[in-house]
Structure formats: C-alpha cells, structure tokens
Design a protein around this motif. Structure first.
Motif, PDB file in Angstrom:
ATOM      1  N   GLN A   1       0.832  -1.198   0.000  1.00 33.14           N
ATOM      2  CA  GLN A   1       0.000   0.000   0.000  1.00 33.14           C
ATOM      3  C   GLN A   1       0.865   1.246   0.000  1.00 33.14           C
ATOM      4  O   GLN A   1       2.022   1.237   0.434  1.00 33.14           O
ATOM      5  CB  GLN A   1      -0.940   0.032   1.200  1.00 33.14           C
ATOM      6  CG  GLN A   1      -0.298   0.419   2.509  1.00 33.14           C
ATOM      7  CD  GLN A   1      -1.287   0.889   3.562  1.00 33.14           C
ATOM      8  OE1 GLN A   1      -2.472   1.061   3.288  1.00 33.14           O
ATOM      9  NE2 GLN A   1      -0.819   1.085   4.778  1.00 33.14           N
TER      10      GLN A   1
ATOM     11  N   ALA B   1      -2.433  -0.950  -3.138  1.00 30.79           N
ATOM     12  CA  ALA B   1      -3.538  -0.065  -2.792  1.00 30.79           C
ATOM     13  C   ALA B   1      -3.017   1.357  -2.642  1.00 30.79           C
ATOM     14  O   ALA B   1      -1.960   1.579  -2.040  1.00 30.79           O
ATOM     15  CB  ALA B   1      -4.195  -0.516  -1.491  1.00 30.79           C
TER      16      ALA B   1
ATOM     17  N   SER C   1      -8.341   3.535  -3.206  1.00 30.85           N
ATOM     18  CA  SER C   1      -9.255   3.130  -2.135  1.00 30.85           C
ATOM     19  C   SER C   1     -10.636   3.752  -2.349  1.00 30.85           C
ATOM     20  O   SER C   1     -10.802   4.724  -3.088  1.00 30.85           O
ATOM     21  CB  SER C   1      -8.702   3.557  -0.783  1.00 30.85           C
ATOM     22  OG  SER C   1      -8.792   4.958  -0.631  1.00 30.85           O
TER      23      SER C   1
ATOM     24  N   GLN D   1      -7.492  -6.719  -0.993  1.00 30.85           N
ATOM     25  CA  GLN D   1      -7.272  -5.603  -0.078  1.00 30.85           C
ATOM     26  C   GLN D   1      -8.606  -5.045   0.432  1.00 30.85           C
ATOM     27  O   GLN D   1      -8.740  -3.849   0.713  1.00 30.85           O
ATOM     28  CB  GLN D   1      -6.452  -4.515  -0.769  1.00 30.85           C
ATOM     29  CG  GLN D   1      -5.083  -4.975  -1.202  1.00 30.85           C
ATOM     30  CD  GLN D   1      -3.986  -4.026  -0.739  1.00 30.85           C
ATOM     31  OE1 GLN D   1      -4.122  -3.294   0.231  1.00 30.85           O
ATOM     32  NE2 GLN D   1      -2.869  -4.044  -1.434  1.00 30.85           N
TER      33      GLN D   1
ATOM     34  N   ASN E   1      -8.633  -3.071   3.558  1.00 31.86           N
ATOM     35  CA  ASN E   1      -7.940  -1.793   3.398  1.00 31.86           C
ATOM     36  C   ASN E   1      -8.831  -0.764   2.706  1.00 31.86           C
ATOM     37  O   ASN E   1      -8.364   0.295   2.300  1.00 31.86           O
ATOM     38  CB  ASN E   1      -6.650  -1.995   2.590  1.00 31.86           C
ATOM     39  CG  ASN E   1      -5.649  -0.871   2.801  1.00 31.86           C
ATOM     40  OD1 ASN E   1      -5.735  -0.123   3.762  1.00 31.86           O
ATOM     41  ND2 ASN E   1      -4.704  -0.758   1.892  1.00 31.86           N
TER      42      ASN E   1
END
Length: 427
Positions: A180, A211, A261, A283, A286
């Motif tokens: 990330q 991410a 995101s 993910q 997340n």
C-alpha cells in the motif's frame, strides 16, 4: 510461551494446566504461537512443558494432528513501530480513547495472521529467514514510496533498509506481498507515485497488489508535519491516472494490480467500479471495494425483504463518506419499494474533526449527541457495525450499555449484511 487454556478434549488435559509454559519442541525453543504451530507439524514431536515452579514434563506424539492438542496461549507482546511517520494516525489522537488505539504495531506476525500493514522497518535478517522458512505468506507491506530517500523522510527513519531489494528477496523465496501507499498531496504523488507503481509492478507476481489510499488527518495535529487532504478534482485526477495504469497492467500482467481506495471515490464524488473490477478483493479490509460489495450484496438479497410491513420509525446513522451511496442507492428502495419508515442521518465527526468522514471513526459521544437532538424522530436507532469493537466499546471507551441507558430508546447495532439488519429492525 505460557498456556492460557487447555481444551477438555485435548490429550494433554489434566496433565498440563493454564499457566504452564512450553519449554521446547524437539529440543528447540518455541518463539510464539505461530512457531508452535509450525514445529508441531513434524511427524514426531517431543514437547517439554514446565509448571509454575519450573518442574518439567515431557510428552511424545507420533503423526499427531496439531490442532487436536487443544492449547491456546497467552497473547505475545506486540512488536511496536519505531518510525515517526509524518502521517501517523496514532499520534493524531487525544487521551482517553481505547487503549489499543495507542499501539503502533509493526509486527510481521500480525501482518500474516490479521492482514496488518507493516513497513519491515524492525524486521531483522533473522526474522526474514523465519518468514521464509515458515512460509508466513502473504504479508501486507506499507511502502509509501520506492524512492528510499523519500521513504526515509516520510517515515522519519534514516536507518530504513532499501525496500525493493527486501521485497524482491521475500518474493523470490515464496512470500507474496500485498502493498500500500498512503498518498500525501505534493509529497509522494505525481512522478513519485509513477515510480512507486512502476517499481512495485516490476516485482509482480511477488508483489501481487497495490492499494493507493489518501492520507487521513484529524484536528489533533498541533506541532505535526504540515499536511492536507485531497480536494475533489485532485482525487478525480488520481482515480483517472490509476485507471489508466490498470488498463496497461491488464494487457501486460493480466491483472489491474493497483487500485484507489474507496475513500478516493468518495472525495471525488464518483461512482464506484463494478464488483468484478476488484478481482480477488485481496485488499478488502484496506477499503478497496468494500462499499461496492456492500451495495452489491444488498441488491442480491433485497428480494428477501418483500412482505415486511412495519410502522416502526428507524433512524440509521452513518459518517459523511457513506451517506451519498446509502441515500441514493439503498434508501429509496427501503422507503419507496418497501414503504418502511427509515431515515438516514450524517453524524459529523466533532471529536476528530470534519475531515474524518468514515463511520468506523465515529465516537459514542458524537453519535449520542446527534441522537438526543433528534430523539422525537425515531423509535429505534441503528448504529453502523464498525463503530464498536468486539467488547461493544466505542472509540472513546463509552460502552454500548452506557449509550443505551443515556439515550433511553432501543439501539440496534447493524450488520454488514444490510438485508439482515432490516429484518432484525422491522420484524
């Protein structure tokens, strides 16, 4: 390593007790519970235990199934972070919150067992070899920038080892990485983001996903680095750029590889991609695809709600980031198609500051204040599922029981399965 409980069905029950410790397995010291689970997979195992006085007892098992030993252990001490990241959320908190919120964990074991992101900053060469030997994969790694000078600056740690060689070494030895980037305006975006994406994609499939998450800031930033959040048009530019890279990677790698995101879509006021665009959802925790899955699952299950009849007045509360999609995609079906008396309110985050918009960071006191002001509008208050922990405590240590007593009206804690929540509230 100390034993917490012994299952009554365990062959060790009655011989070892809570409080005993594991001395060794096959003559080797046991580091922690993961190490225990790894070492008991040998065909033959000799385990030494010690009671509180140091008296040892030995057991031998041949071709034994590890889980049948029925032992649980006292939690290991968590390895903590020695970085001083410019965007660290932990230091943006006042006193009086849940104790766990002040723990800056940097523990590769929790990365493996719980998907916690780590920087590998306190992971020794010995740790790396253990990760490889015991196949502690996948790991979740916060990279933030592959330019090591910039990364050391952002993490404020001059001793950080270069990240790409370390990721490559793990990957070449069978460890999958999910990575990330916490993106900070004018710091690690632009050309730096391009470099980071390029270099991490160059390690695919060892680095399997990336991410891109916007920095989260509270109002408690006195004497901290000067940072700001992304504006709507900037968020739209980030999404457009990442989408462009996804198209390239689908052709070259067979996967989109990198995802913005959900919060970027909220800031940009743009619709979320289709659920299939998130591929394996590696993910999810997340915040990558979480909102789209929530909407999709509700649409698949909403036919189960037909026939519900109720005059009960329910007020659902949420953060400002979830409000737009809930109000436009879900609320009309509940009120129009089903005829339910449902209202949806934003609870503004006075505690952390209005830039914190997710429901998972709403405090009990902010929700209670809002509910009391609107007490005549509802008969039951429905809370988002992520504003309480497993002990039914809000972030500010207010318990659910205290909240209910203070409000004086029924309070229902929602589920991630919204259709099930609706059934519970109205049937």
């Amino acid at each position: 390593m100390q034993i917490a409980t012994v299952d009554p069905k365990s062959p060790l029950f009655g011989y070892v007790r809570p409080g005993y410790s594991v001395v060794s397995i096959n003559g080797e010291r046991v580091l922690d519970e993961i190490d225990f689970r790894y070492k008991v997979t040998d065909e033959r195992i000799d385990i030494r235990f010690a009671d509180g006085k140091g008296k040892e007892i030995k057991f031998q098992f041949n071709e034994y199934i590890p889980d049948d030993l029925g032992l649980t252990f006292v939690s290991d001490k968590i390895r903590t972070c020695k970085n001083d990241c410019i965007f660290c959320f932990i230091v943006q908190q006042p006193q009086g919150m849940r104790r766990s919120l002040y723990t800056k964990d940097e523990d590769y074991r929790l990365s493996f067992t719980h998907g916690n992101f780590i920087t590998l900053s306190n992971t020794t060469d010995e740790d790396i070899e253990r990760i490889i030997e015991q196949r502690l994969s996948p790991l979740y790694v916060s990279v933030h920038a592959t330019d090591d000078k910039l990364r050391r600056c952002m993490l404020r740690n001059e001793k950080l080892a270069p990240i790409i060689p370390r990721l490559k070494y793990l990957g070449e030895n069978g460890i999958t990485i999910h990575s990330q980037v916490v993106l900070c305006p004018k710091i690690n975006d632009g050309d730096q983001l391009t470099r980071t994406i390029d270099e991490l994609a160059g390690l695919y499939p060892m680095v399997e996903t990336l991410a891109v998450v916007p920095v989260g800031l509270t109002k408690y930033r006195e004497n901290l680095a000067k940072l700001r959040t992304y504006a709507r048009d900037e968020a739209r530019d980030i999404i457009a750029y990442v989408n462009k890279r996804q198209s390239e990677f689908r052709k070259s790698l067979g996967t989109r590889f990198v995802w913005p995101s959900d919060e970027f879509y909220v800031i940009a006021e743009k619709n979320f991609p289709a659920l299939s665009d998130y591929e394996e959802m590696n993910q999810f925790e997340n915040g990558i695809g979480m909102i789209r899955e929530f909407i999709t699952k509700f649409n698949r299950r909403k036919n189960q709600l037909k026939g519900i009849k109720s005059n009960r007045r329910a007020l659902f509360v949420t953060g400002s980031s979830a409000y737009p999609f809930f109000s436009s995609m879900i609320l009309p079906y509940l009120t129009g198609n089903l005829g339910l008396n449902v209202e949806l309110d934003i609870v503004h985050n006075r505690f952390w500051g209005h830039s914190v918009t997710i429901s998972g960071l709403l405090t009990g006191q902010d929700i209670l204040r809002h509910a009391r002001k609107n007490i005549d509008r509802f008969e039951v208050l429905v809370l988002p599922p992520n504003c309480l922990n497993n002990d039914n405590l809000f972030l500010d240590n207010l318990s659910l029981e205290q909240f209910r007593n203070a409000l004086g009206k029924p309070v229902h804690v929602g589920q991630y399965n919204l259709a099930a929540t609706i059934k519970d509230v109205f049937q």
